[in-house]
Each structure stands twice: as C-alpha cells, then as structure tokens.
Design a protein around this motif. Structure first.
Motif, short mmCIF file in Angstrom:
data_model
loop_
_atom_site.label_atom_id
_atom_site.label_comp_id
_atom_site.label_asym_id
_atom_site.label_seq_id
_atom_site.Cartn_x
_atom_site.Cartn_y
_atom_site.Cartn_z
N ALA A 89 -5.51 17.69 31.42
CA ALA A 89 -4.26 17.66 32.18
C ALA A 89 -3.08 17.25 31.31
O ALA A 89 -1.97 17.77 31.46
CB ALA A 89 -4.38 16.69 33.36
N LEU A 90 -3.31 16.31 30.38
CA LEU A 90 -2.19 15.74 29.61
C LEU A 90 -1.80 16.57 28.40
O LEU A 90 -0.61 16.64 28.07
CB LEU A 90 -2.55 14.32 29.13
N ALA A 91 -2.77 17.17 27.72
CA ALA A 91 -2.43 17.79 26.44
C ALA A 91 -3.28 19.03 26.13
O ALA A 91 -3.88 19.13 25.07
CB ALA A 91 -2.61 16.74 25.33
N ASP B 13 -7.57 5.61 22.43
CA ASP B 13 -7.62 4.75 23.61
C ASP B 13 -6.52 3.71 23.48
O ASP B 13 -6.38 3.07 22.44
CB ASP B 13 -9.00 4.06 23.69
N LEU B 14 -5.74 3.53 24.53
CA LEU B 14 -4.62 2.58 24.47
C LEU B 14 -5.07 1.12 24.52
O LEU B 14 -4.27 0.23 24.24
CB LEU B 14 -3.65 2.87 25.62
N ASN B 15 -6.31 0.89 24.89
CA ASN B 15 -6.80 -0.48 25.01
C ASN B 15 -7.61 -0.87 23.77
O ASN B 15 -8.74 -0.41 23.59
CB ASN B 15 -7.68 -0.60 26.26
N LEU C 44 -10.02 8.96 25.33
CA LEU C 44 -10.22 8.36 26.66
C LEU C 44 -11.68 8.43 27.11
O LEU C 44 -11.99 8.77 28.24
CB LEU C 44 -9.39 9.11 27.71
N GLU C 45 -12.57 8.10 26.21
CA GLU C 45 -13.99 8.19 26.53
C GLU C 45 -14.45 6.94 27.26
O GLU C 45 -13.90 5.86 27.07
CB GLU C 45 -14.80 8.38 25.23
N ASP C 46 -15.45 7.08 28.09
CA ASP C 46 -16.02 5.93 28.77
C ASP C 46 -16.86 5.14 27.75
O ASP C 46 -17.43 5.72 26.83
CB ASP C 46 -16.81 6.47 29.98
N GLY C 47 -16.85 3.82 27.91
CA GLY C 47 -17.46 2.94 26.91
C GLY C 47 -18.92 3.23 26.61
O GLY C 47 -19.33 3.23 25.45
N ASP C 48 -19.71 3.51 27.66
CA ASP C 48 -21.14 3.77 27.46
C ASP C 48 -21.39 4.95 26.55
O ASP C 48 -22.22 4.91 25.66
CB ASP C 48 -21.81 4.13 28.80
N SER D 255 -11.19 -2.17 24.47
CA SER D 255 -12.20 -1.40 25.19
C SER D 255 -13.43 -1.18 24.31
O SER D 255 -13.34 -1.19 23.08
CB SER D 255 -11.64 -0.04 25.63
N ARG D 256 -14.57 -0.99 24.95
CA ARG D 256 -15.80 -0.76 24.19
C ARG D 256 -15.68 0.52 23.37
O ARG D 256 -16.22 0.63 22.29
CB ARG D 256 -17.00 -0.70 25.13
N SER D 257 -14.98 1.51 23.93
CA SER D 257 -14.81 2.78 23.21
C SER D 257 -14.09 2.54 21.89
O SER D 257 -14.52 3.00 20.83
CB SER D 257 -14.00 3.78 24.04
N ILE E 160 -5.18 3.53 18.57
CA ILE E 160 -4.64 2.82 19.73
C ILE E 160 -3.24 3.37 19.99
O ILE E 160 -2.22 2.86 19.48
CB ILE E 160 -4.61 1.29 19.48
N ASP E 161 -3.22 4.45 20.75
CA ASP E 161 -1.96 5.18 20.99
C ASP E 161 -2.15 6.04 22.23
O ASP E 161 -3.29 6.32 22.64
CB ASP E 161 -1.67 6.08 19.78
N ASN E 162 -1.03 6.46 22.81
CA ASN E 162 -1.12 7.38 23.95
C ASN E 162 -1.55 8.76 23.44
O ASN E 162 -1.00 9.26 22.45
CB ASN E 162 0.25 7.47 24.64
N LEU E 163 -2.49 9.34 24.15
CA LEU E 163 -2.98 10.68 23.79
C LEU E 163 -1.83 11.67 23.57
O LEU E 163 -1.87 12.47 22.65
CB LEU E 163 -3.87 11.19 24.92
N ILE E 164 -0.80 11.59 24.42
CA ILE E 164 0.27 12.60 24.32
C ILE E 164 1.10 12.43 23.04
O ILE E 164 1.72 13.38 22.61
CB ILE E 164 1.17 12.67 25.57
P1 ATP Z 1 -14.61 0.42 28.40
O1 ATP Z 1 -14.45 1.33 27.21
O2 ATP Z 1 -14.06 -0.96 28.11
O3 ATP Z 1 -15.99 0.44 28.98
P2 ATP Z 1 -13.97 2.04 30.61
O4 ATP Z 1 -14.91 3.04 30.08
O5 ATP Z 1 -14.28 1.36 31.88
O6 ATP Z 1 -13.65 0.97 29.49
P3 ATP Z 1 -11.96 3.73 31.75
O7 ATP Z 1 -11.08 3.06 32.72
O8 ATP Z 1 -13.00 4.69 32.17
O9 ATP Z 1 -12.53 2.64 30.73
O10 ATP Z 1 -11.14 4.51 30.65
C1 ATP Z 1 -9.86 4.60 30.59
C2 ATP Z 1 -9.46 4.22 29.17
O11 ATP Z 1 -8.59 5.21 28.71
C3 ATP Z 1 -8.70 2.89 29.23
O12 ATP Z 1 -9.09 2.06 28.16
C4 ATP Z 1 -7.24 3.33 29.07
O13 ATP Z 1 -6.50 2.38 28.32
C5 ATP Z 1 -7.37 4.64 28.28
N1 ATP Z 1 -6.29 5.60 28.57
C6 ATP Z 1 -5.85 6.06 29.78
N2 ATP Z 1 -4.85 6.95 29.64
C7 ATP Z 1 -4.65 7.08 28.30
C8 ATP Z 1 -3.77 7.88 27.52
N3 ATP Z 1 -2.88 8.71 28.06
N4 ATP Z 1 -3.86 7.77 26.18
C9 ATP Z 1 -4.78 6.94 25.60
N5 ATP Z 1 -5.63 6.16 26.29
C10 ATP Z 1 -5.58 6.22 27.62
#
Ligand code: ATP
Length: 248
Positions: free
Chosen positions: A84-86, A182-184, A162-166, A187-189, A198-202
């Motif tokens: 959706a974003l890019a 991933d902006l966080n 924006l991958e899920d941590g697992d 995060s585990r990812s 650590i930046d916005n995907l867009i």
């Molecule tokens: P963890 O990796 O700690 O297990 P999670 O898998 O539960 O986290 P989600 O909420 O599923 O995390 O994933 C969303 C992640 O994607 C968040 O860490 C969020 O900061 C990141 N995110 C969301 N939108 C964007 C974006 N546009 N660009 C980059 N990162 C983004």
C-alpha cells in the motif's frame, strides 16, 4: 495512486498521505486491518525520530544497497503495508538491484496474495513470487512458514520491511542476510537484522535505490568494504539516542 485532498503545505502532509495510502490499501483488499495498527505504531516512532532519515539510517540504507548488489539471490519481501505504501518504489528497487519480489503475508489469504501481486504488476512488476508457497521457514507454524522455494526459501539476502518479530528471527536463524526496515529500534525485527534500517519505509526505499544506482559501478571489493564497516548495534544505538534527545 489517487491522493487525498491534503495541501502539500500542511505540516503533517507526509504523515497524512501515508495514512491515506494505508486506508486505501484496506479498501482495495491489500492491507489487513492489523496493518492499520502497525501503521499507528510506526507513526509514533517516526514522530520521535523527527520524521526524517537520520544519518545512521542513511548509512544503513547504503549498506543495504551494497548487500543487494553483492547478493547471489536477493529477494524483497512485500506485505500488505509495504504494497500500500510503496508499490512502485519497491518495483524500482528490484530493478535497480536485480532482486526478486515476493509477497509474504503474516495473515495469509489467497485473495490478498493475488490482490497484492496484481497491484505490484499494475506498478510495473514483471514477476511476483509468493503464490507457489512450496518452501517453509523452519520453526514457524504452517501458515506463517510459507514461502516460495525459489524465492525467500533459497535467497541469501532478504529485505523485509515491517516484518513481524517471529518471522524476522526465524529468517535470521536460517542464516540469511536480513535487511530490516522498521521505525522501532527496539523491535525484535530490528534487533535480529544484519542491517537494521530505522527509518520510514516511504523514505527508506527510494534512498536505498538511489544508493544502489550510485554504487552500480563499484567493485566487489568496494561493496565488501562498505558491508564490513557496518555495525548493527551502533545503528540501533544511534536511533535510540535520537529518540531520547529529540527536544535537546
Ligand atoms: P516485534 O518485532 O517487537 O515483535 P511486532 O512484530 O509485534 O514487533 P508489529 O506491530 O507487527 O510489530 O509491526 C509493526 C512494526 O512496523 C512496528 O515496529 C512499527 O514501528 C513498524 N512500522 C510501521 N509502519 C512503518 C513504516 N511506514 N516504516 C517503517 N516501519 C514501520
């Protein structure tokens, strides 16, 4: 892509446009409703990072470009938020680096897989992997483990925005070079990545493409030197410092 009625002068233009794209993604059957929550989480971190590409992220984006150019078989993983974003930006990055595109969903449904593949084709993709699902990521339950054997299954370098941590951890355990957007930074990812971006995907994807174009004539030795120089812990630390010192 149709834009919302937001004047470009609006102080939160980029953030509102991003939100609009995710909403539209849900309407088009591309993005899941959980994707809206992920978006909200991302926005909060982007706000704390100052909504700009910080120098350590720019450096990580250059390293990611070097990895993609140096790979034998690189794959860019696409989920509902990424599509959706890019969409066009991911297709351009694939073209600039020779990487393949693979749809890879946490909440996998055949309909959404097809919708995303079609959306990417509308944005110029020639081949989209992910629908065969004849490979598995070890250590994950059946639906979450599905990948294409000739895509992510056999890739040496994978970009997973924006991958899920697992799944990020499971891919890292397979020994793949993992480039995570991933902006966080906590995060585990991000923590399991070879290269956490650590930046916005867009902002990140066009910048990786720009670096890849800039490095297109670089020798293997030059690319290896860029890769060797990178310190993932320092990149995570720099982002965390930025978040903590925003008002200083
Ligand atoms: P963890 O990796 O700690 O297990 P999670 O898998 O539960 O986290 P989600 O909420 O599923 O995390 O994933 C969303 C992640 O994607 C968040 O860490 C969020 O900061 C990141 N995110 C969301 N939108 C964007 C974006 N546009 N660009 C980059 N990162 C983004």
């Amino acid at each position: 892509m149709t834009g919302p009625e937001i004047p470009e002068s609006h102080p939160r233009y980029e953030s509102l446009l991003t939100r609009h794209r995710i909403e539209e993604g849900v309407d088009l059957g591309i993005t899941s409703r959980q994707g809206l929550i992920a978006q909200g989480r991302g926005e909060a971190f982007d706000y704390l990072l100052g909504e700009e590409t910080i120098p350590s992220a720019d450096a990580a984006e250059r390293v990611a470009a070097a990895h993609l150019l140096r790979a034998d078989h690189a794959v860019l993983s696409i989920n509902g938020n990424v599509a959706a974003l890019a969409p066009g930006e991911m297709v351009e990055l694939a073209e600039a680096t020779g990487a393949a595109l693979e749809v890879n969903l946490f909440n996998r449904t055949e309909e959404r897989m097809e919708n995303i593949a079609e959306y990417l084709r509308e944005h110029g993709a020639e081949e989209v992997l992910g629908l065969t699902a004849d490979g598995r990521i070890p250590g994950l339950d059946h639906e979450r483990a599905k990948v294409d054997a000739d895509g992510i299954g056999s890739a040496d370098v994978v970009l997973v925005p924006l991958e899920d941590g697992d799944r990020a951890e499971a891919l890292a355990e397979m020994g793949k070079t993992e480039l995570v957007v991933d902006l966080n930074p906590m995060s585990r990812s991000a923590k399991s990545a070879t290269v956490p971006i650590i930046d916005n995907l867009i902002r990140a994807v066009p910048n990786i493409t720009a670096h890849a174009r800039d490095l297109s004539d670089a020798s293997e030795g030059e690319l290896d030197a860029i890769i060797e120089d990178f310190d993932s812990g320092a990149a995570l630390e720099a982002a965390e410092q930025r978040i903590r010192s925003l008002d200083e």
